[in-house]
Design a protein around this motif. Structure first.
Motif, PDB file in Angstrom:
ATOM      1  N   TRP A  27       0.833  -1.202   0.000  1.00 30.83           N
ATOM      2  CA  TRP A  27       0.000   0.000   0.000  1.00 30.83           C
ATOM      3  C   TRP A  27       0.871   1.257   0.000  1.00 30.83           C
ATOM      4  O   TRP A  27       0.604   2.212  -0.727  1.00 30.83           O
ATOM      5  CB  TRP A  27      -0.924  -0.026   1.212  1.00 30.83           C
ATOM      6  N   GLN A  28       1.916   1.264   0.811  1.00 32.34           N
ATOM      7  CA  GLN A  28       2.813   2.416   0.852  1.00 32.34           C
ATOM      8  C   GLN A  28       3.532   2.590  -0.480  1.00 32.34           C
ATOM      9  O   GLN A  28       3.727   3.710  -0.952  1.00 32.34           O
ATOM     10  CB  GLN A  28       3.825   2.262   1.985  1.00 32.34           C
ATOM     11  N   GLY A  29       3.911   1.494  -1.118  1.00 34.08           N
ATOM     12  CA  GLY A  29       4.540   1.570  -2.434  1.00 34.08           C
ATOM     13  C   GLY A  29       3.592   2.110  -3.480  1.00 34.08           C
ATOM     14  O   GLY A  29       3.970   2.916  -4.334  1.00 34.08           O
ATOM     15  N   TRP A  30       2.329   1.692  -3.419  1.00 39.10           N
ATOM     16  CA  TRP A  30       1.332   2.181  -4.377  1.00 39.10           C
ATOM     17  C   TRP A  30       1.098   3.673  -4.180  1.00 39.10           C
ATOM     18  O   TRP A  30       0.991   4.421  -5.156  1.00 39.10           O
ATOM     19  CB  TRP A  30       0.035   1.396  -4.203  1.00 39.10           C
ATOM     20  N   LEU A  31       1.027   4.112  -2.925  1.00 37.48           N
ATOM     21  CA  LEU A  31       0.853   5.539  -2.652  1.00 37.48           C
ATOM     22  C   LEU A  31       2.057   6.344  -3.145  1.00 37.48           C
ATOM     23  O   LEU A  31       1.897   7.438  -3.697  1.00 37.48           O
ATOM     24  CB  LEU A  31       0.642   5.783  -1.162  1.00 37.48           C
ATOM     25  N   GLU A  37       3.460   9.964  -9.874  1.00 43.10           N
ATOM     26  CA  GLU A  37       2.669  10.261 -11.066  1.00 43.10           C
ATOM     27  C   GLU A  37       2.081  11.662 -11.000  1.00 43.10           C
ATOM     28  O   GLU A  37       2.072  12.397 -11.988  1.00 43.10           O
ATOM     29  CB  GLU A  37       1.554   9.229 -11.236  1.00 43.10           C
ATOM     30  N   LEU A  38       1.567  12.030  -9.829  1.00 42.80           N
ATOM     31  CA  LEU A  38       0.995  13.369  -9.678  1.00 42.80           C
ATOM     32  C   LEU A  38       2.063  14.449  -9.810  1.00 42.80           C
ATOM     33  O   LEU A  38       1.836  15.486 -10.433  1.00 42.80           O
ATOM     34  CB  LEU A  38       0.290  13.496  -8.327  1.00 42.80           C
TER      35      LEU A  38
END
Length: 79
Positions: A27-31, A37-38
């Motif tokens: 989850w931390q990696g995805w965030l 990306e942003l």
């Protein structure tokens, strides 16, 4: 000394802890990926920032014009 139930419960607890920590790390990696990306998408480039800002202003003025036309139609006024 150790009952089979206690061994199964302990192993389940260890397994649950491992799965929870792996999911938290994912989850931390995805965030972190989404943050990158942003940042990449909204990075202020010299050429890109001016053109996107101008396009946004044009779109906002188009939307305001459409709203005025719809309000005029709703009130029964011919343009």
């Amino acid at each position: 000394m150790f009952e089979p139930t206690m061994i199964i419960a302990g192993a389940s607890l260890v397994g649950l802890t491992i799965v929870a920590s792996v999911l938290l790390r994912a989850w931390q990696g995805w965030l972190a990926l989404k943050r990158q990306e942003l940042e990449r998408h909204y990075a202020p480039d010299d050429e890109k920032a001016g053109s996107s800002l101008g396009a946004a202003r044009i779109e906002i003025s188009d939307l305001k014009e459409r709203i005025k036309k719809l309000e005029a139609i709703a009130s029964g006024v011919d343009l």
